[in-house]
Scaffold this active site. Structure first.
Site, mmCIF file in Angstrom:
data_model
loop_
_atom_site.group_PDB
_atom_site.id
_atom_site.type_symbol
_atom_site.label_atom_id
_atom_site.label_comp_id
_atom_site.label_asym_id
_atom_site.label_seq_id
_atom_site.Cartn_x
_atom_site.Cartn_y
_atom_site.Cartn_z
ATOM 1 N N PHE A 111 -7.341 0.536 6.284
ATOM 2 C CA PHE A 111 -7.139 1.810 5.582
ATOM 3 C C PHE A 111 -5.709 2.001 5.117
ATOM 4 O O PHE A 111 -5.438 2.798 4.211
ATOM 5 C CB PHE A 111 -7.593 2.976 6.475
ATOM 6 C CG PHE A 111 -6.600 3.449 7.486
ATOM 7 C CD1 PHE A 111 -5.838 4.586 7.267
ATOM 8 C CD2 PHE A 111 -6.428 2.768 8.701
ATOM 9 C CE1 PHE A 111 -4.937 5.041 8.222
ATOM 10 C CE2 PHE A 111 -5.532 3.218 9.649
ATOM 11 C CZ PHE A 111 -4.775 4.351 9.412
ATOM 12 N N LYS A 112 -4.773 1.274 5.708
ATOM 13 C CA LYS A 112 -3.371 1.426 5.298
ATOM 14 C C LYS A 112 -3.183 1.079 3.808
ATOM 15 O O LYS A 112 -2.248 1.546 3.167
ATOM 16 C CB LYS A 112 -2.461 0.556 6.150
ATOM 17 C CG LYS A 112 -2.632 0.735 7.668
ATOM 18 C CD LYS A 112 -2.221 2.097 8.150
ATOM 19 C CE LYS A 112 -2.576 2.352 9.585
ATOM 20 N NZ LYS A 112 -1.715 1.799 10.578
#
Length: 495
Positions: A111-112
């Site tokens: 998700f980063k």
């Protein structure tokens, strides 16, 4: 109207959005927070007819008010392109009684990527806007995913260098291989003989060292951060909660204005804080379900009102959540303290000195929208196995922590509000733990044999990020003690 950002530890220190992005961390170790959070100027129905890039613009223009439309659209369009393997950017998948928001379709399958794909563009645009001539040194600590996503985003970006510290024995083999094989002459990856909190503390210490920063400036450098302490990380994360909600509206799953719950596997508190900020903008969120692993410092905080980092640090199969100092919680503490920088600063000093602080009953009442719980290692593995067997859907360990906690929440409350679970990483990033959860017999195979087995079981194509590291050469092999982090920074910068 231009939004003012203010330090959580000094009411007098303010910045524009672009300057807050450039600095990363405020002076005295404070974090930049917006004085106010503006409401949406488009209806939820209007937003439901937009694609990811347009929703991103509508959210970010309200928070990054000193960026022109042209600048912001350039950043957004450059970030959310073919680097993502799906046109939706963040698909919503209905499985096992919840909506899984898949945030792992970017270049590094975590998700980063959602924020770190855009941060280099926001940062370089901010540097031009503020006439910065120094080379920007991105200094980052990672518990596994931020490091690779930041390295991928900043590799060979002119006018920048990036240094990533990670706990040498506290990330998965795939996470480590992704980082240490990173190309780019401006990149540096260093393992430390300590845990993530040690790495994060070391980085914060360098940021707040006034003499060091003056020395760096004399050599033509200045620090900035790619961690979630940077509001340039936090604002893009608000977008995907808005997007997820409006997909539910667009698909007829809910009506505009209906409430949803969100479940977030939580370590540093940035991801769930972004959802909280989205609610302040007008997103109808009922409960923020904060899911912890066995490092359950946040669960204990929501239960008791005391944040206490004095406890055993446990290495788990969800390493990105192996954190005892949740930096972004400070932004929420500042808010429930009535935006009182002195009050917040005293609490943070207590955490730094005594290792704990306790909030007042009045502050605790303001956390009514939050529910905290945790999943043990056994519960996490059981959830992966159960959802695979029931729905043929394979999730990673962090997402499984969230799904396990959501099950506990439903059993405790009977709440059947439509719920979005933040699915924060591809199962391919934690193959051994995922496959062992399904069947312990898999443990005899090598990591890359397990990748192929996961491919057979899931029917999901092996991500390019994994294919790229199968034969990649190790380019970064430095390991240092936590006391030697500054020396390694100086060595890399030749100063």
């Amino acid at each position: 109207m231009e939004l003012v950002y203010r330090s959580t530890r000094n009411a007098q220190e303010t910045a524009t959005a672009s300057m807050a992005i450039l600095k990363g961390l405020a002076n005295e170790g404070g974090l930049f927070v917006p004085d106010t959070i503006p409401a949406f100027d488009k209806s939820l129905e209007e937003l439901s007819k937009m694609d990811y890039r347009e929703v991103a613009y509508q959210v970010m223009k309200l928070m990054l008010t000193d960026f022109t439309e042209e600048e912001l659209r350039h950043c957004i369009n450059s970030a959310y392109d073919s680097k993502f393997d799906t046109k939706e950017i963040a698909p919503l998948v209905h499985k096992a009684g919840a909506y899984y928001l898949e945030l792992f379709h970017g270049a590094t399958i975590a998700f980063k990527d959602m924020a770190l794909s855009i941060l280099p563009y926001l940062l370089t645009t901010s540097a031009k806007k503020n006439d910065v001539k120094n080379e920007i040194v991105i200094l980052t600590a990672t518990s596994g995913d931020t490091g690779k996503a930041a390295l991928a985003g900043f590799a060979d970006v002119p006018g920048t260098k990036i240094i990533v510290f990670y706990p040498k024995h506290g990330v998965s083999p795939i996470q480590e291989k992704q980082m240490v094989t990173q190309k780019g002459d401006n990149t540096c990856v260093i393992g430390i003989t300590g845990n993530f909190d040690d790495a994060q503390t070391g980085v914060k210490k360098m940021f707040s060292d006034k003499e060091l920063n003056e020395y760096l400036a004399s050599k033509g450098y200045q620090f900035s951060s790619a961690n979630s302490i940077n509001i340039g990380r936090l604002v893009p994360q608000m977008v995907y909660y808005v997007y997820a909600y409006t997909r539910l509206v667009a698909n007829g799953e809910i009506k505009a204005g209906d409430k949803i719950n969100v479940v977030v596997p939580t370590g540093n508190f940035g991801n769930i804080l972004a959802a909280f900020y989205a609610k302040q903008m007008g997103l109808p969120i009922n409960k923020f379900i904060c899911a912890s692993n066995e490092n359950k410092v946040l669960y204990d905080f929501f239960r008791t009102g005391t944040y206490d980092r004095k406890r055993e640090f446990i290495l788990t199969t969800s390493p990105s959540m192996d954190i005892l100092i949740s930096s972004n919680l400070e932004r929420l503490i500042y808010r429930i303290a009535g935006n009182d920088a002195e009050k917040n600063k005293a609490l943070m000093q207590a955490l730094n000195g005594k290792g704990a602080y306790t909030i007042t009953d009045d502050m605790k009442k303001q956390l009514a929208d939050f529910y905290g719980n945790y999943a043990s290692e056994a519960e996490t593995a059981a959830t992966i196995k159960r959802v695979y067997e029931s729905d043929q859907y394979i999730m990673d360990t962090h997402t499984a922590v969230a799904a396990s906690v959501y099950d506990k929440y439903v059993k405790e409350t009977g709440d059947t509000t439509p719920t979005v679970i933040a699915s924060t990483a591809s199962p391919y990033k934690f193959t051994r733990s995922v496959m062992n959860a399904i069947d312990s017999a898999y443990d005899k195979q090598s990591d890359f044999e397990l990748v192929d087995e996961l491919n057979k079981l899931s029917g999901v194509k092996v991500p390019q990020a994994i294919e790229d590291i199968r034969q990649a050469e190790v380019r970064h092999d430095i390991v240092c003690d936590k006391e030697d982090m500054l020396a390694e920074v100086k060595k890399f910068l030749n100063i």
